[in-house]
Write a protein that holds these residues in place. Sequence first.
Motif, short mmCIF file in Angstrom:
data_model
loop_
_atom_site.label_atom_id
_atom_site.label_comp_id
_atom_site.label_asym_id
_atom_site.label_seq_id
_atom_site.Cartn_x
_atom_site.Cartn_y
_atom_site.Cartn_z
N UNK A 100 0.65 -1.00 0.16
CA UNK A 100 0.35 0.38 -0.20
C UNK A 100 0.83 1.03 0.24
N UNK A 101 0.48 2.14 -0.43
CA UNK A 101 1.54 2.92 -1.07
C UNK A 101 0.68 4.45 -1.00
N UNK A 102 0.84 5.58 0.41
CA UNK A 102 0.43 5.97 1.15
C UNK A 102 0.52 8.03 0.50
N UNK A 103 0.37 8.75 -0.28
CA UNK A 103 0.26 10.38 -0.20
C UNK A 103 -1.08 10.96 -0.28
N UNK A 104 -0.61 11.53 0.71
CA UNK A 104 -1.85 12.37 1.30
C UNK A 104 -1.52 13.19 2.59
N UNK A 105 -2.95 14.36 2.54
CA UNK A 105 -2.69 15.47 3.34
C UNK A 105 -3.50 15.36 4.79
N UNK A 106 -2.99 15.50 6.17
CA UNK A 106 -3.90 14.74 6.93
C UNK A 106 -3.80 15.69 7.99
N UNK A 107 -5.17 15.91 8.94
CA UNK A 107 -5.15 17.20 9.55
C UNK A 107 -5.01 16.20 11.17
N UNK A 108 -3.51 17.02 12.01
CA UNK A 108 -3.92 16.61 13.14
C UNK A 108 -3.94 17.36 13.87
N UNK A 109 -3.90 17.50 15.12
CA UNK A 109 -4.35 18.36 16.25
C UNK A 109 -5.48 17.58 17.49
N UNK A 110 -5.45 17.60 18.93
CA UNK A 110 -6.41 17.61 19.55
C UNK A 110 -7.46 19.15 19.88
N UNK A 162 -21.13 4.26 -9.51
CA UNK A 162 -20.45 5.53 -9.35
C UNK A 162 -18.88 5.07 -10.05
N UNK A 163 -18.48 4.22 -9.11
CA UNK A 163 -16.49 4.90 -8.88
C UNK A 163 -16.49 5.13 -8.65
N UNK A 164 -16.72 6.14 -7.38
CA UNK A 164 -17.13 6.76 -6.55
C UNK A 164 -16.59 6.24 -4.64
N UNK A 165 -15.29 6.42 -3.89
CA UNK A 165 -15.71 6.36 -2.72
C UNK A 165 -15.06 7.58 -1.70
N UNK A 166 -15.51 7.27 -0.35
CA UNK A 166 -15.55 7.43 0.85
C UNK A 166 -14.08 6.78 1.59
N UNK A 167 -13.11 7.98 1.77
CA UNK A 167 -12.04 7.18 2.73
C UNK A 167 -12.32 7.97 4.53
N UNK A 168 -12.02 6.92 5.35
CA UNK A 168 -12.23 7.53 6.72
C UNK A 168 -10.84 7.15 7.05
N UNK A 169 -9.94 8.22 7.87
CA UNK A 169 -9.09 7.65 8.49
C UNK A 169 -9.15 8.12 9.89
N UNK A 170 -9.13 7.08 10.74
CA UNK A 170 -9.03 7.25 12.31
C UNK A 170 -7.59 7.29 12.69
N UNK A 171 -7.83 7.65 13.92
CA UNK A 171 -6.78 7.51 14.95
C UNK A 171 -7.29 7.99 16.97
N UNK A 172 -6.57 7.22 17.40
CA UNK A 172 -7.09 7.18 18.68
C UNK A 172 -7.10 8.54 19.31
N UNK A 173 -6.05 9.61 18.51
CA UNK A 173 -5.29 10.57 19.76
C UNK A 173 -6.54 11.66 18.64
N UNK A 174 -6.86 11.75 17.61
CA UNK A 174 -6.83 12.87 16.72
C UNK A 174 -8.59 12.46 16.12
N UNK A 175 -8.99 13.76 15.33
CA UNK A 175 -10.61 13.61 14.70
C UNK A 175 -10.37 13.04 13.46
N UNK A 176 -11.25 11.81 13.92
CA UNK A 176 -11.21 11.21 12.12
C UNK A 176 -11.39 12.64 11.31
N UNK A 177 -10.01 11.61 10.09
CA UNK A 177 -10.57 12.63 8.75
C UNK A 177 -11.04 12.02 7.13
N UNK A 178 -12.01 12.54 6.78
CA UNK A 178 -12.41 12.08 5.73
C UNK A 178 -12.18 12.42 4.20
N UNK A 179 -12.14 11.55 3.21
CA UNK A 179 -11.92 12.30 1.99
C UNK A 179 -13.00 11.97 0.81
#
Length: 187
Positions: A100-110, A162-179
């Motif tokens: 798996x190759x990942x290149x994404x911006x991600x929002x951090x901060x509590x 439709x070929x569309x998709x929704x990605x959600x990245x979850x972490x125990x330390x930060x709020x979820x980010x959805x793409x």
Amino acid sequence: MKRKILITLSIIFAVGVCVIGYTQATTKPSSDKAQQREQRHIEREQRRAERQAEYEKYINSIILARNYQFSPQSMQQEPAGPVRLLNNPNFGIQVWGSEVDIFLPYIKGVTPPYYTVMFNYTMPSVDRYITEQTQEGWLVTFASSLFSGSDYDFSLEIYTSSGSATLTISSPWYPDVQYIGGISGLN
């Protein structure tokens, strides 16, 4: 007076004959044209249905083969962060078999101010990779530490029609980010 009535009736009769003659002359070809138009309409509907079935088959095959990429168009920090449009065509997740190759911006901060970091990782394998078929397509989930101290859970909802998709990245330390974006095959 009789003459005026007779002339008026003659004119009405002549106009009526012309209208009836014109209607009869155009009715038959019109029904043939209508039948041809209806036939072309049915053929176009069938071709669209065939193309749609082929597209859904294609999406299913790339997901099952683990040979696809997710290209995001927008991102949002949950539950109600601002929507950010992503115009960089290099952003995304590529899946090649177990790699798996990942290149994404991600929002951090509590708490605010939040800040953006880049996930730029190539992982030879990920944990708990699960592909599950749903009513509307697929749900692909996996987890990775991304070479850090915490785990990140990835949940990719894919809509085959439709070929569309929704990605959600979850972490125990930060709020979820959805793409929000789309799925395509890799060559």
